[in-house]
Design a protein around this motif. Structure first.
Motif, PDB file in Angstrom:
ATOM      1  N   VAL A 116       0.833  -1.201   0.000  1.00 19.84           N
ATOM      2  CA  VAL A 116       0.000   0.000   0.000  1.00 19.84           C
ATOM      3  C   VAL A 116       0.869   1.253   0.000  1.00 19.84           C
ATOM      4  O   VAL A 116       1.862   1.336   0.725  1.00 19.84           O
ATOM      5  N   THR A 117       0.446   2.233  -0.804  1.00 16.24           N
ATOM      6  CA  THR A 117       1.019   3.576  -0.751  1.00 16.24           C
ATOM      7  C   THR A 117      -0.089   4.566  -0.429  1.00 16.24           C
ATOM      8  O   THR A 117      -1.109   4.621  -1.121  1.00 16.24           O
ATOM      9  N   LEU A 118       0.095   5.318   0.644  1.00 17.33           N
ATOM     10  CA  LEU A 118      -0.808   6.417   0.989  1.00 17.33           C
ATOM     11  C   LEU A 118      -0.409   7.643   0.187  1.00 17.33           C
ATOM     12  O   LEU A 118       0.782   7.979   0.098  1.00 17.33           O
ATOM     13  N   VAL A 119      -1.383   8.353  -0.362  1.00 13.72           N
ATOM     14  CA  VAL A 119      -1.115   9.563  -1.128  1.00 13.72           C
ATOM     15  C   VAL A 119      -1.971  10.699  -0.584  1.00 13.72           C
ATOM     16  O   VAL A 119      -3.184  10.544  -0.408  1.00 13.72           O
ATOM     17  N   ASP A 120      -1.343  11.810  -0.297  1.00 13.64           N
ATOM     18  CA  ASP A 120      -2.070  12.990   0.164  1.00 13.64           C
ATOM     19  C   ASP A 120      -1.249  14.222  -0.179  1.00 13.64           C
ATOM     20  O   ASP A 120      -0.033  14.137  -0.365  1.00 13.64           O
ATOM     21  N   ARG A 121      -1.908  15.355  -0.233  1.00 16.12           N
ATOM     22  CA  ARG A 121      -1.198  16.612  -0.499  1.00 16.12           C
ATOM     23  C   ARG A 121      -0.524  17.142   0.764  1.00 16.12           C
ATOM     24  O   ARG A 121       0.361  17.998   0.691  1.00 16.12           O
ATOM     25  N   ARG A 122      -0.978  16.661   1.930  1.00 18.25           N
ATOM     26  CA  ARG A 122      -0.397  17.071   3.200  1.00 18.25           C
ATOM     27  C   ARG A 122      -0.006  15.822   3.978  1.00 18.25           C
ATOM     28  O   ARG A 122      -0.348  14.701   3.613  1.00 18.25           O
ATOM     29  N   ALA A 123       0.690  16.032   5.100  1.00 18.88           N
ATOM     30  CA  ALA A 123       1.080  14.909   5.942  1.00 18.88           C
ATOM     31  C   ALA A 123      -0.160  14.292   6.589  1.00 18.88           C
ATOM     32  O   ALA A 123      -1.223  14.916   6.663  1.00 18.88           O
ATOM     33  N   PRO A 124      -0.076  13.048   7.079  1.00 18.03           N
ATOM     34  CA  PRO A 124      -1.242  12.400   7.686  1.00 18.03           C
ATOM     35  C   PRO A 124      -1.823  13.193   8.864  1.00 18.03           C
ATOM     36  O   PRO A 124      -1.092  13.803   9.644  1.00 18.03           O
ATOM     37  N   GLY A 125      -3.141  13.173   8.946  1.00 17.76           N
ATOM     38  CA  GLY A 125      -3.830  13.725  10.109  1.00 17.76           C
ATOM     39  C   GLY A 125      -3.838  15.225  10.207  1.00 17.76           C
ATOM     40  O   GLY A 125      -3.999  15.772  11.310  1.00 17.76           O
ATOM     41  N   GLU A 126      -3.744  15.948   9.081  1.00 24.07           N
ATOM     42  CA  GLU A 126      -3.659  17.399   9.161  1.00 24.07           C
ATOM     43  C   GLU A 126      -4.861  18.118   8.560  1.00 24.07           C
ATOM     44  O   GLU A 126      -4.876  19.343   8.484  1.00 24.07           O
ATOM     45  N   GLU A 127      -5.889  17.378   8.174  1.00 24.17           N
ATOM     46  CA  GLU A 127      -7.100  18.025   7.662  1.00 24.17           C
ATOM     47  C   GLU A 127      -8.249  17.770   8.637  1.00 24.17           C
ATOM     48  O   GLU A 127      -8.123  18.077   9.810  1.00 24.17           O
ATOM     49  N   THR A 128      -9.340  17.192   8.166  1.00 24.31           N
ATOM     50  CA  THR A 128     -10.522  16.992   9.001  1.00 24.31           C
ATOM     51  C   THR A 128     -10.208  16.183  10.251  1.00 24.31           C
ATOM     52  O   THR A 128     -10.762  16.439  11.329  1.00 24.31           O
ATOM     53  N   SER A 129      -9.318  15.211  10.138  1.00 25.05           N
ATOM     54  CA  SER A 129      -9.008  14.353  11.286  1.00 25.05           C
ATOM     55  C   SER A 129      -8.342  15.114  12.429  1.00 25.05           C
ATOM     56  O   SER A 129      -8.332  14.641  13.566  1.00 25.05           O
ATOM     57  N   TYR A 130      -7.783  16.276  12.140  1.00 24.87           N
ATOM     58  CA  TYR A 130      -7.105  17.047  13.176  1.00 24.87           C
ATOM     59  C   TYR A 130      -8.079  17.825  14.052  1.00 24.87           C
ATOM     60  O   TYR A 130      -7.883  17.941  15.259  1.00 24.87           O
TER      61      TYR A 130
END
Length: 414
Positions: free
Chosen positions: A28-42
């Protein structure tokens, strides 16, 4: 046979899907424009909501609707320019919130809600994150004695039906249980089963670190570049094109930016929300999160300070922030909670990905092989991330799912 997968979105849902696929041997490769946990989850209230067995429906009492229509409530505000974009969605939300339909949504959500704490615990046991997740429940507090008396009976019936643990505090009992609170509440219901997270963003980052330690990969990229490529899927990253047999869309309120160009018309809209951290001027620490029911906000003890989170704002993604709702909630909360100075430089604003039928979208895309959806968790992304990750991974791998996935199928919007 080993599979390769791209998971688009590194919030709590995407990270959870990645972990469950990884545990089943998928690369698995995670892809996001920001680091994990920095949008709604924060930016949520940090609740793993084992007691929220009834979804948050559209109010149907005309007095409440008239009050909300004035657009000065801390519970709900709306941007007038955005209302046309919400019109069809709100009409569907109203229809799905009728008592019989809402009861159906509650039945469908129960298999996920009832396992939410256990699925978080299974991940926490593999990490050093134990101190972040506290089994302390939360307080449902009422300012009106009449509302408190009426709702405590309804809460007891709900608790009895679903075998939930509760404790009821009158005004004096509440101040004894939470010495930091000043006068202002007539009483509260303590829902004991939920867990409280002291730093939701750190929890998601910790889960992502577990994923990376066990061989997963993270890439910065633009999920909107997802394209069918040969027998699989390709997305552009900062390191070049990335291809895989499978792709999972787990981008929360931005998921439609990937699904709509592929021809899917999932009725996904965002409910915006705000938060701010405060120093405490109270003589004792706040021990549990408190939901002010009439006020429509939450105050939760976090590592960063006391986090005040607002209710709902209906505004499209392109509209600028409007901090009036947060300011009003702060004025209401300050005397009761002893809020001190603001800690954050600016209020945080985020978006909750919501479907009108109050169920997430978890399952295979109807018209594209190898494409899977995992989004639309309404107010319960943090709560349902791990259990949703499990259900999606079980479907992808052809296992027998722990519950019937049909209520969450993307085909219901076909």
């Amino acid at each position: 046979m080993s599979k390769d997968a791209i998971v688009l979105g590194a919030g709590i849902v995407g990270v959870s899907v990645a972990l469950h696929l990884q545990a089943r041997g998928v690369n698995v490769t995670l892809v996001d424009r920001r680091a994990p946990g920095e949008e709604t989850s924060y930016g949520n209230a940090g609740l793993i909501e084992a007691s929220s067995v009834v979804p948050y429906g559209f109010p149907r009492d005309w007095r409440t609707l008239l009050r909300l229509a004035r657009n000065d409530s801390t519970m709900l505000r709306y941007d007038a320019r955005s209302l046309p974009a919400y019109a069809r969605w709100l009409a569907a939300f109203w229809r799905e919130s009728a008592p019989q339909r809402l009861a159906g949504a509650a039945r469908d959500m129960l298999p996920l809600i009832s396992r939410c704490v256990a699925e978080h615990e299974a991940l926490i046991a593999r990490t050093d994150l134990r101190a972040l997740v506290r089994p302390i429940g939360w307080l449902q507090a009422y300012r009106s004695p009449q509302a408190f008396e009426r709702e405590r009976e309804a809460a007891q019936r709900l608790a009895d039906e679903h075998h939930l643990r509760t404790e009821v505090f009158d005004a004096a009992g509440l101040r004894a249980a939470e010495p930091s609170l000043n006068e202002g509440y007539a009483g509260a219901i303590h829902w004991i089963d939920p867990a409280s997270v002291a730093d939701p963003g750190a929890l998601v980052k910790g889960y992502a670190q577990l994923f990376l330690r066990e061989g997963g990969r993270f890439a910065t990229g633009d999920a909107r570049t997802l394209r069918a490529q040969g027998g699989g899927w390709q997305v552009q990253t900062d390191d070049g094109p990335l291809a895989a047999e499978l792709a999972v869309v787990a981008m929360g309120p931005w998921s439609d930016q990937v699904t709509a160009p592929l021809g899917y018309r999932v009725p996904l809209m965002a409910k915006r929300g705000y938060h701010m951290h405060y120093a405490s001027a109270a003589g004792a620490p706040l021990l549990r999160p408190v939901v002010d029911i009439e006020g429509g906000y939450v105050v939760a003890p976090m590592r960063q300070g006391l986090r005040l989170t607002t209710g709902v704002e209906l505004a499209t993604r392109n509209r600028p922030p409007n901090y009036a709702q947060l300011d009003a909630a702060e004025r209401a909360a300050r005397p009761v909670f002893g809020l001190g100075e603001r800690i954050d430089d600016m209020p945080w604003m985020g978006m909750r990905p919501c479907t009108p039928d109050m169920r997430p979208v978890l399952g295979p895309a109807p018209r594209h092989a190898g494409l899977w959806f995992a989004f639309g968790h309404n107010h319960h992304g943090l709560t349902l991330g791990p259990v949703s990750g499990r259900l999606v991974a079980e479907q992808i791998m052809g296992e027998r799912p722990f519950t019937d996935p049909a209520p969450y199928s993307p085909t219901r919007f076909a």
